[in-house]
Design a protein around this motif. Structure first.
Motif, mmCIF file in Angstrom:
data_model
loop_
_atom_site.group_PDB
_atom_site.id
_atom_site.type_symbol
_atom_site.label_atom_id
_atom_site.label_comp_id
_atom_site.label_asym_id
_atom_site.label_seq_id
_atom_site.Cartn_x
_atom_site.Cartn_y
_atom_site.Cartn_z
ATOM 1 N N ALA A 303 -10.243 3.388 7.318
ATOM 2 C CA ALA A 303 -10.242 4.871 7.567
ATOM 3 C C ALA A 303 -9.963 5.947 7.018
ATOM 4 O O ALA A 303 -9.749 7.426 6.545
ATOM 5 N N PHE A 304 -8.020 5.817 6.521
ATOM 6 C CA PHE A 304 -6.853 6.082 6.208
ATOM 7 C C PHE A 304 -7.382 6.516 4.171
ATOM 8 O O PHE A 304 -6.147 6.956 3.701
ATOM 9 N N HIS A 305 -7.771 5.780 4.067
ATOM 10 C CA HIS A 305 -7.998 6.089 2.721
ATOM 11 C C HIS A 305 -8.185 6.345 1.874
ATOM 12 O O HIS A 305 -7.460 6.922 0.528
ATOM 13 N N PRO A 306 -9.868 7.713 1.916
ATOM 14 C CA PRO A 306 -9.500 8.951 1.548
ATOM 15 C C PRO A 306 -8.066 9.798 1.203
ATOM 16 O O PRO A 306 -8.725 10.817 0.328
ATOM 17 N N ARG A 307 -7.195 9.712 2.258
ATOM 18 C CA ARG A 307 -5.813 10.841 1.686
ATOM 19 C C ARG A 307 -5.070 9.828 1.407
ATOM 20 O O ARG A 307 -3.954 10.241 1.351
ATOM 21 N N CYS A 308 -4.954 8.192 1.058
ATOM 22 C CA CYS A 308 -3.629 7.861 1.521
ATOM 23 C C CYS A 308 -2.973 7.891 0.266
ATOM 24 O O CYS A 308 -3.677 7.149 -0.762
ATOM 25 N N PRO A 309 -1.900 7.929 -0.056
ATOM 26 C CA PRO A 309 -0.992 7.719 -1.168
ATOM 27 C C PRO A 309 -0.961 6.301 -1.589
ATOM 28 O O PRO A 309 -0.114 6.225 -2.970
ATOM 29 N N TYR A 310 -0.706 5.465 -1.340
ATOM 30 C CA TYR A 310 -0.687 3.960 -0.967
ATOM 31 C C TYR A 310 -1.836 3.116 -1.654
ATOM 32 O O TYR A 310 -1.570 1.858 -2.028
ATOM 33 N N ARG A 311 -2.953 3.534 -1.716
ATOM 34 C CA ARG A 311 -4.088 3.390 -1.265
ATOM 35 C C ARG A 311 -4.326 1.972 -2.605
ATOM 36 O O ARG A 311 -3.899 2.959 -3.820
ATOM 37 N N GLN A 312 -4.948 0.796 -2.904
ATOM 38 C CA GLN A 312 -5.087 -0.263 -3.737
ATOM 39 C C GLN A 312 -6.536 -0.417 -3.515
ATOM 40 O O GLN A 312 -7.204 0.219 -2.412
ATOM 41 N N ASP A 313 -6.862 -1.301 -4.515
ATOM 42 C CA ASP A 313 -8.669 -1.285 -4.481
ATOM 43 C C ASP A 313 -9.297 -1.671 -3.297
ATOM 44 O O ASP A 313 -10.430 -1.308 -2.705
ATOM 45 N N ASN A 314 -8.686 -3.091 -2.706
ATOM 46 C CA ASN A 314 -9.724 -3.193 -1.298
ATOM 47 C C ASN A 314 -8.972 -2.192 0.199
ATOM 48 O O ASN A 314 -9.775 -2.619 -0.038
ATOM 49 N N CYS A 315 -8.520 -1.629 -0.291
ATOM 50 C CA CYS A 315 -8.716 -0.725 0.924
ATOM 51 C C CYS A 315 -10.323 -0.095 1.139
ATOM 52 O O CYS A 315 -10.074 0.040 2.156
ATOM 53 N N VAL A 316 -10.388 0.305 0.123
ATOM 54 C CA VAL A 316 -11.945 0.649 0.566
ATOM 55 C C VAL A 316 -12.631 0.227 0.701
ATOM 56 O O VAL A 316 -14.180 0.391 1.622
ATOM 57 N N THR A 317 -13.103 -1.365 0.833
ATOM 58 C CA THR A 317 -13.539 -1.901 1.105
ATOM 59 C C THR A 317 -13.012 -3.374 2.513
ATOM 60 O O THR A 317 -14.016 -3.391 2.419
ATOM 61 N N ASP A 318 -11.481 -3.259 2.790
ATOM 62 C CA ASP A 318 -11.513 -4.517 3.594
ATOM 63 C C ASP A 318 -10.517 -3.258 5.040
ATOM 64 O O ASP A 318 -9.731 -2.859 4.759
ATOM 65 N N VAL A 319 -11.920 -3.201 5.958
ATOM 66 C CA VAL A 319 -10.338 -3.200 7.720
ATOM 67 C C VAL A 319 -9.017 -3.725 7.110
ATOM 68 O O VAL A 319 -9.415 -5.001 7.748
ATOM 69 N N PRO A 320 -8.237 -3.000 7.990
ATOM 70 C CA PRO A 320 -6.514 -3.351 7.513
ATOM 71 C C PRO A 320 -6.816 -4.307 8.899
ATOM 72 O O PRO A 320 -7.160 -3.498 10.853
ATOM 73 N N PRO A 321 -6.730 -5.192 9.337
ATOM 74 C CA PRO A 321 -6.156 -5.790 11.111
ATOM 75 C C PRO A 321 -4.729 -5.018 11.483
ATOM 76 O O PRO A 321 -4.295 -4.065 10.276
ATOM 77 N N LEU A 322 -4.559 -5.036 12.658
ATOM 78 C CA LEU A 322 -3.316 -4.655 13.182
ATOM 79 C C LEU A 322 -2.469 -5.572 12.574
ATOM 80 O O LEU A 322 -2.288 -6.773 13.420
ATOM 81 N N TYR A 323 -1.634 -5.525 11.640
ATOM 82 C CA TYR A 323 -0.304 -7.134 10.979
ATOM 83 C C TYR A 323 0.032 -6.701 11.977
ATOM 84 O O TYR A 323 1.678 -6.187 12.355
ATOM 85 N N GLU A 324 0.226 -7.565 12.695
ATOM 86 C CA GLU A 324 2.682 -7.354 13.868
ATOM 87 C C GLU A 324 3.237 -8.530 12.665
ATOM 88 O O GLU A 324 3.796 -8.878 11.660
ATOM 89 N N ILE A 325 4.391 -6.914 12.523
ATOM 90 C CA ILE A 325 5.629 -6.911 11.721
ATOM 91 C C ILE A 325 6.633 -7.197 12.402
ATOM 92 O O ILE A 325 7.653 -8.187 12.128
#
Ligand code: SF4
Length: 345
Positions: A303-325
């Motif tokens: 949902a943040f991809h339109p504003r994101c300076p780190y955006r890559q192509d897959n950001c527009v299609t794949d919802v990121p899960p909450l990754y465990e760091i």
């Protein structure tokens, strides 16, 4: 939904390993003419006694709606909770009868709202409004409850409390009115205090004093506190951990020091960079580009991809899960490693 009675809740203390309060996979929707607005979309967080969780995000991120679901003050309908749990001492509050819920609300989980002037009744004295808590919930006499009101006004550091107990809300400054609201919220010794933007309407010096007061009261009583804010600048000294919300989801959660040291989500990074700093005098203030998304027409993928300076192509299609760091840290960004390293593409 079957309703549980209040007897299921222990009077004090926790249940085994269960946190004091746990929000688990909470979803809240609002029926509108344009369709169902998913205001909260799978939010989970927890709070222990004596701990402060800061929930951070812009307007419309779902942070206040989540708090209202915890308090049981959402208007249902148009709101609906299709999924999720709000466990207090292990008991799901969403399954309690309204009568049982009323006994939890204000007494065991209390809330401070941001606009103290409109929350106080202009036609009653502040002493009367504070003492009402004791008359209604503790059955105290008028005389004893007014004595308690003075004690509470003293406790929240209102000067000359005894002389001012019969003054009306308009006779107090904004900061003092917020102290009166705090006095009312802690009157019944709640185990959890939810403070929704408690300092937004105040000037910077008074903001710091009110935050200091909240932290002090929490230390004295070992309450769990949820501090809802859009301002990362006010939480550094008081919060233990932070949950950052965007478009109804948690996009990063972590202990407060980790977030200040190195954020792991581009949105958190943007929020940190937009805090005014004295050592950057004269420089233009950073602002996150674009606007929060329309919840009726959510962007695809992240949902943040339109504003994101780190955006890559897959950001527009794949919802990121909450990754465990780590065991205490998560980020909903496919590129959290690059963000942590400060490596922008
Ligand atoms: Fe930005 Fe992509 Fe991470 Fe979303 S998933 S925050 S668009 S880099």
């Amino acid at each position: 939904m079957s309703k549980t009675s209040l007897e299921a809740l222990p009077a004090e203390g926790g249940l085994g390993n269960e946190p004091l309060l746990a929000v688990d996979d909470l979803h809240v929707e609002f029926a509108t003419r344009g369709g169902a607005v998913k205001a909260v979309n799978g939010v989970s967080y927890s709070l222990d006694a004596g701990e402060t969780l800061a929930v951070l995000g812009e307007s419309g991120s779902g942070k206040s709606v989540t708090a209202q679901a915890i308090m049981g003050i959402l208007d249902i309908p148009p709101a609906r909770i299709p999924k999720g749990e709000v466990r207090f001492h292990g008991t799901d509050l969403l399954k309690l009868s309204e009568e049982a819920r009323t006994q939890v609300r204000g007494q065991r989980i209390a809330m401070i709202f941001q606009d103290a002037l409109s929350a106080l009744n202009p036609v009653f004295t502040v002493g009367w409004q504070i003492s009402e808590m004791f008359r209604v919930h503790r059955g105290m006499s008028k005389r004893d409850s007014m004595k308690k009101a003075v004690e509470l006004m003293d406790r929240v550091r209102i000067p000359a409390a005894k002389q001012r107990v019969n003054d009306y809300p308009h006779q107090f400054s904004g900061g003092m009115r917020q102290r009166i609201m705090i006095a009312m919220s802690i009157a019944l010794d709640p185990e959890v205090l939810i403070a929704d933007e408690p300092t937004t309407a105040l000037d910077v010096t008074v903001q710091a004093q009110v935050m200091e007061l909240l932290a002090e009261l929490q230390r004295e009583s070992n309450m769990g506190m949820i501090l809802i804010t859009h301002d990362l600048g006010v939480v550094a000294d008081v919060a233990d951990k932070i949950a950052v919300m965007y478009a109804g989801r948690i996009v990063e959660n972590a202990p407060v020091h980790d977030i200040y040291k190195a954020p792991a989500h581009p949105y958190t990074k943007g929020l940190l960079e937009s805090i005014p700093r004295v050592d950057h005098k004269g420089q233009e203030l950073y602002a996150i580009k674009g606007l929060p998304p329309n919840l009726l027409a959510m962007p695809t993928g992240c949902a943040f991809h339109p504003r994101c300076p780190y955006r890559q192509d897959n950001c527009v299609t794949d919802v990121p899960p909450l990754y465990e760091i780590s065991g205490t840290r998560n980020s909903a960004c496919h590129y959290w490693r690059e963000v942590l390293d400060g490596d922008q593409g």
